[in-house]
Design a protein around this motif. Structure first.
Motif, short mmCIF file in Angstrom:
data_model
loop_
_atom_site.label_atom_id
_atom_site.label_comp_id
_atom_site.label_asym_id
_atom_site.label_seq_id
_atom_site.Cartn_x
_atom_site.Cartn_y
_atom_site.Cartn_z
N LYS A 85 9.57 -2.42 -15.34
CA LYS A 85 8.79 -1.19 -15.13
C LYS A 85 8.83 -0.69 -13.69
CE LYS A 85 5.53 -2.36 -18.82
NZ LYS A 85 4.09 -2.54 -19.18
N THR A 98 1.11 -7.40 -7.50
CA THR A 98 0.92 -6.08 -8.10
C THR A 98 0.70 -6.22 -9.60
OG1 THR A 98 2.45 -5.20 -6.44
CG2 THR A 98 1.86 -3.75 -8.27
N SER A 99 -0.29 -5.53 -10.11
CA SER A 99 -0.59 -5.58 -11.55
C SER A 99 0.45 -4.79 -12.34
CB SER A 99 -1.99 -5.03 -11.82
OG SER A 99 -2.07 -3.66 -11.44
N ASP A 100 0.58 -5.11 -13.62
CA ASP A 100 1.56 -4.44 -14.47
C ASP A 100 1.25 -2.94 -14.62
OD1 ASP A 100 2.77 -6.86 -14.80
OD2 ASP A 100 1.78 -7.31 -16.71
N ALA A 101 -0.01 -2.58 -14.52
CA ALA A 101 -0.37 -1.17 -14.69
C ALA A 101 0.05 -0.31 -13.51
CB ALA A 101 -1.88 -1.05 -14.91
N THR A 102 0.12 -0.90 -12.32
CA THR A 102 0.45 -0.11 -11.12
C THR A 102 1.92 -0.21 -10.72
OG1 THR A 102 -0.22 -1.99 -9.74
CG2 THR A 102 -1.89 -0.31 -10.21
N ILE A 103 2.70 -1.10 -11.32
CA ILE A 103 4.12 -1.22 -10.97
C ILE A 103 4.88 0.10 -11.19
CG2 ILE A 103 6.29 -2.31 -11.67
CD1 ILE A 103 4.82 -4.93 -11.93
N TRP A 117 0.81 -1.22 0.00
CA TRP A 117 0.00 0.00 0.00
C TRP A 117 0.84 1.27 0.00
CZ3 TRP A 117 1.49 2.48 4.34
CH2 TRP A 117 1.97 1.71 5.40
N SER A 170 4.02 3.39 -1.83
CA SER A 170 4.73 3.41 -3.10
C SER A 170 6.24 3.54 -2.94
CB SER A 170 4.22 4.56 -3.99
OG SER A 170 4.42 5.80 -3.34
N LEU A 175 4.09 2.97 -10.57
CA LEU A 175 3.79 3.95 -9.52
C LEU A 175 4.70 3.78 -8.31
CD1 LEU A 175 -0.11 3.75 -9.56
CD2 LEU A 175 1.34 5.37 -10.77
N TYR A 176 5.45 2.68 -8.24
CA TYR A 176 6.31 2.40 -7.09
C TYR A 176 7.74 2.86 -7.36
CZ TYR A 176 2.54 -0.49 -5.20
OH TYR A 176 1.34 -0.92 -4.70
#
Length: 278
Positions: free
Chosen positions: A158, A129-134, A47, A49, A136-137
């Motif tokens: 990514k 973690t999904s590929d779309a949100t990686i 939760w 980043s 963001l970290y």
């Protein structure tokens, strides 16, 4: 309490059994407990980043081959752990150090130790973690773990990362004069890999690799000036500022654990591990 009832409770509290013995795993006595602990701390997912990887020591004077000595640390003798934490100290993943020759997965056996540790701790992260949100970290680590191959590999996955690095691990050489004032920086950017090589003059030159941040926007940091005899604001690159802001998550977690440790000098290394984290 009857003896049979006592033996039943004792068997439930005992996590290591003879059938779990693994000659290749020196930490087999606590492996089941570690897996249970890892499962519980991952219930809420990743939760935060800002993630950081670093080492942590659990104080122990027990006679075991797992005991380590690190000179200059607040806890020089003990069991060494690899931790993946948030910037505020929340623990996401943990593993016990069992020696530099310990096998952490067949696919990572030929990698450097620092790369093996980072990729092993990040395995649950990529699974949950999904590929779309990686993207963001942002991952931070120090010069013990940082090398060019690891940074390039994480960039292909990514995941953005920033870390200090040793001069002998990078092909690009940024040169700053030894007498340059604090805040002086030199930056080089590689378009193919997307890596920024930033050298900043602090008390000594510090080299940073980053795929997430560069120089701008410039931030400020307070450092002591020998000319003005007081602390003054000096400009620092954004990557340097983010690293100082988010790298200390493992140290925060270690401080919280030390506040809760019992004052009894424990005799068994398994008890030291349980008292430190569970």
């Amino acid at each position: 309490m009857s003896r049979s009832h006592f033996e039943m409770i004792k068997s439930k509290l005992k996590y290591s059994k003879a059938k779990d013995k693994d000659p290749q795993d020196k930490a087999w006595r606590v492996r089941a407990l570690l897996k249970l602990f890892q499962k519980n701390i991952l219930k809420f997912g990743f939760w935060n980043s800002a993630l950081s990887v670093d080492e942590m020591m659990a104080k122990s004077y027990a006679r075991t081959c797992l005991k380590q000595f690190i000179r200059g640390k607040p806890t020089p003798f003990g069991l060494k752990f690899w931790d993946l934490c948030a910037a505020n100290g929340y623990l996401f993943n943990i593993d016990l150090y069992c020696g530099k020759n310990s096998v952490i997965g067949d696919k990572l056996s030929k990698c450097a130790l620092g790369s093996r540790v980072v990729l092993h701790l990040l395995k649950p992260f990529f699974e949950l973690t999904s590929d779309a949100t990686i993207p963001l970290y942002h991952l931070y680590f120090d010069n013990y773990f940082t090398n060019l191959d690891l940074v390039v590999h994480l960039n292909r996955l990514k995941l953005k990362c920033t870390g200090t690095v040793r001069d002998n691990r990078v092909p690009v050489k940024n040169v700053i004069h030894k007498k340059a004032p604090r805040g002086t920086y030199v930056v080089k950017h590689k378009k193919n890999s997307g890596i920024n090589y930033i050298m900043v003059m602090n008390s000594k030159p510090v080299l940073i690799l980053s795929t997430a941040a560069g120089v701008t926007p410039l931030s400020s940091a307070k450092r002591y000036s020998s000319i003005e005899k007081e602390k003054v604001d000096i400009p620092v690159p954004q990557a340097f500022h983010l690293y100082n802001q988010s790298m200390g998550g493992v140290d925060v977690h270690d401080g919280h654990c030390n506040n809760l440790l019992p004052s009894i000098r424990l005799k068994k290394w398994t008890a030291c591990m349980k008292a430190k984290h569970v």
